[in-house]
Design a protein around this motif. Structure first.
Motif, PDB file in Angstrom:
ATOM      1  N   VAL A   1       2.682   5.253   6.334  1.00  0.00           N
ATOM      2  CA  VAL A   1       4.055   4.873   7.097  1.00  0.00           C
ATOM      3  C   VAL A   1       3.690   4.635   8.384  1.00  0.00           C
ATOM      4  CG1 VAL A   1       5.862   6.363   7.890  1.00  0.00           C
ATOM      5  CG2 VAL A   1       4.867   7.031   5.679  1.00  0.00           C
ATOM      6  N   ASP A   2       4.075   3.328   8.772  1.00  0.00           N
ATOM      7  CA  ASP A   2       4.027   2.673  10.073  1.00  0.00           C
ATOM      8  C   ASP A   2       5.312   2.559  10.878  1.00  0.00           C
ATOM      9  OD1 ASP A   2       2.641   0.862  11.968  1.00  0.00           O
ATOM     10  OD2 ASP A   2       3.887  -0.843  11.032  1.00  0.00           O
ATOM     11  N   VAL A   3       5.371   3.050  12.109  1.00  0.00           N
ATOM     12  CA  VAL A   3       6.506   2.950  12.948  1.00  0.00           C
ATOM     13  C   VAL A   3       5.964   2.282  14.152  1.00  0.00           C
ATOM     14  CG1 VAL A   3       8.438   4.180  14.144  1.00  0.00           C
ATOM     15  CG2 VAL A   3       7.611   5.220  11.722  1.00  0.00           C
ATOM     16  N   GLY A   4       6.676   1.134  14.542  1.00  0.00           N
ATOM     17  CA  GLY A   4       6.447   0.387  15.734  1.00  0.00           C
ATOM     18  C   GLY A   4       7.484   0.735  16.761  1.00  0.00           C
TER      19      GLY A   4
ATOM     20  N   LEU B   1       3.287   0.625   4.252  1.00  0.00           N
ATOM     21  CA  LEU B   1       2.107  -0.228   3.984  1.00  0.00           C
ATOM     22  C   LEU B   1       1.281   0.448   3.013  1.00  0.00           C
ATOM     23  CD1 LEU B   1       1.152  -0.599   7.661  1.00  0.00           C
ATOM     24  CD2 LEU B   1       2.912  -2.200   6.544  1.00  0.00           C
ATOM     25  N   ASP B   2       0.765  -0.663   2.094  1.00  0.00           N
ATOM     26  CA  ASP B   2      -0.394  -0.290   1.254  1.00  0.00           C
ATOM     27  C   ASP B   2      -1.852   0.215   1.955  1.00  0.00           C
ATOM     28  OD1 ASP B   2      -2.824  -1.540  -0.158  1.00  0.00           O
ATOM     29  OD2 ASP B   2      -1.596  -0.854  -1.843  1.00  0.00           O
ATOM     30  N   GLY B   3      -2.289   1.241   1.740  1.00  0.00           N
ATOM     31  CA  GLY B   3      -3.341   2.033   2.301  1.00  0.00           C
ATOM     32  C   GLY B   3      -4.479   1.041   2.520  1.00  0.00           C
TER      33      GLY B   3
ATOM     34  N   ALA C   1       7.323   8.237   0.213  1.00  0.00           N
ATOM     35  CA  ALA C   1       6.678   8.648   1.378  1.00  0.00           C
ATOM     36  C   ALA C   1       7.614   9.548   2.646  1.00  0.00           C
ATOM     37  CB  ALA C   1       5.414   7.802   2.011  1.00  0.00           C
ATOM     38  N   THR C   2       7.215  10.498   3.022  1.00  0.00           N
ATOM     39  CA  THR C   2       7.625  10.903   4.273  1.00  0.00           C
ATOM     40  C   THR C   2       6.785  11.416   5.481  1.00  0.00           C
ATOM     41  OG1 THR C   2       9.519  11.903   3.036  1.00  0.00           O
ATOM     42  CG2 THR C   2       9.120  12.843   4.929  1.00  0.00           C
TER      43      THR C   2
ATOM     44  N   GLU D   1       1.304   6.037  13.271  1.00  0.00           N
ATOM     45  CA  GLU D   1       1.064   5.964  11.936  1.00  0.00           C
ATOM     46  C   GLU D   1       0.467   7.060  11.431  1.00  0.00           C
ATOM     47  OE1 GLU D   1      -1.929   2.838  11.365  1.00  0.00           O
ATOM     48  OE2 GLU D   1      -0.572   1.045  11.545  1.00  0.00           O
ATOM     49  N   LYS D   2       0.984   7.387   9.895  1.00  0.00           N
ATOM     50  CA  LYS D   2       0.425   8.381   9.229  1.00  0.00           C
ATOM     51  C   LYS D   2       0.038   8.106   7.790  1.00  0.00           C
ATOM     52  CE  LYS D   2       2.062  12.496  11.242  1.00  0.00           C
ATOM     53  NZ  LYS D   2       2.897  13.609  11.532  1.00  0.00           N
ATOM     54  N   VAL D   3      -1.195   8.412   7.496  1.00  0.00           N
ATOM     55  CA  VAL D   3      -1.614   8.118   6.105  1.00  0.00           C
ATOM     56  C   VAL D   3      -1.019   9.263   4.961  1.00  0.00           C
ATOM     57  CG1 VAL D   3      -3.280   7.870   4.424  1.00  0.00           C
ATOM     58  CG2 VAL D   3      -3.690   7.151   6.820  1.00  0.00           C
ATOM     59  N   ILE D   4      -0.067   8.864   4.167  1.00  0.00           N
ATOM     60  CA  ILE D   4       0.344   9.661   2.996  1.00  0.00           C
ATOM     61  C   ILE D   4      -0.094   9.175   1.647  1.00  0.00           C
ATOM     62  CG2 ILE D   4       2.545  10.577   2.040  1.00  0.00           C
ATOM     63  CD1 ILE D   4       2.130  11.282   5.075  1.00  0.00           C
ATOM     64  N   GLY D   5      -1.160   9.678   1.262  1.00  0.00           N
ATOM     65  CA  GLY D   5      -1.726   9.421  -0.254  1.00  0.00           C
ATOM     66  C   GLY D   5      -2.513   7.952  -0.019  1.00  0.00           C
ATOM     67  N   ASP D   6      -1.783   7.087  -0.826  1.00  0.00           N
ATOM     68  CA  ASP D   6      -2.520   5.633  -0.994  1.00  0.00           C
ATOM     69  C   ASP D   6      -1.636   4.638  -0.033  1.00  0.00           C
ATOM     70  OD1 ASP D   6      -0.629   5.655  -2.535  1.00  0.00           O
ATOM     71  OD2 ASP D   6      -1.813   4.568  -4.276  1.00  0.00           O
ATOM     72  N   GLN D   7      -0.743   5.236   0.867  1.00  0.00           N
ATOM     73  CA  GLN D   7       0.267   4.503   1.693  1.00  0.00           C
ATOM     74  C   GLN D   7       0.487   4.885   3.081  1.00  0.00           C
ATOM     75  OE1 GLN D   7       3.619   5.774  -0.548  1.00  0.00           O
ATOM     76  NE2 GLN D   7       3.605   4.256  -1.863  1.00  0.00           N
TER      77      GLN D   7
END
Length: 172
Positions: free
Chosen positions: A39-42, A62-64, A128-129, A31-37
């Motif tokens: 990025v989730d990789v399972g 995801l929504d942050g 988001a990236t 997971e990485k937080v990008i702004g208010d989102q």
């Protein structure tokens, strides 16, 4: 009625075997937080992924605050790089609740997984990236041993069922 009583232990044994050998995405999450989102990789890997064995990824934006999946994502760009070369470069069309990718890393080493979420309906399409470093270990033959063990357990249960069935027919 006695036929049902004889069948129940076998159904339970197969259910237990299926649960033991089941594979899901209960593995490591990146997971990485990008702004208010977020990025989730399972992944379906609990430990270090192994070269030559398939790994399953799922991708979510995801929504942050609520951690709910954002539904306006129209595509997910995936780039897996190794030694400065792109091994995989593709766009996936999301199907909520998850977007999957299966990949077998050809060799051990360090890789980068770049994930970009897009919404083609916006002026600024890139949402988001995130880039995740991945370490892939050498194959150790562990999975092959598990497959052989699962096969032997299945054969044993089948033989046990045949024996039990023949024994109960002979007792009549």
């Amino acid at each position: 009625m006695s036929q049902i009583k004889r069948t129940i232990p076998f159904l339970m044994a197969f259910a237990i075997a299926a649960a033991v050998f089941a594979n899901g995405l209960g593995g490591e999450r990146l997971e990485k937080v990008i702004g208010d989102q977020i990025v989730d990789v399972g992944t379906d890997q609990e430990g270090t992924p192994v070269a030559g064995e398939p790994i399953e990824f799922d991708f979510n934006l995801l929504d942050g605050q609520s951690r709910e999946p954002l539904t306006y994502v129209t595509s997910v760009g995936i780039d897996i790089g190794h030694n400065g070369k792109s091994m995989v470069n593709c766009d996936l069309i999301p199907e909520l609740p998850t977007t999957f990718l299966f990949y077998t890393f050809p060799e051990a080493g360090s890789y980068n997984l770049k994930v970009t979420f897009f919404d083609k309906n916006r002026d600024r399409q890139e949402l988001a990236t995130a880039i995740f470093p991945l370490t892939i270990s050498r194959s150790g033959g562990r999975t092959r041993a598990l497959y052989i063990a699962a096969l032997l357990v299945g054969i044993f249960l089948a033989l046990l069922g045949i024996y039990w069935g023949a024994r109960s027919r002979g007792a009549r």
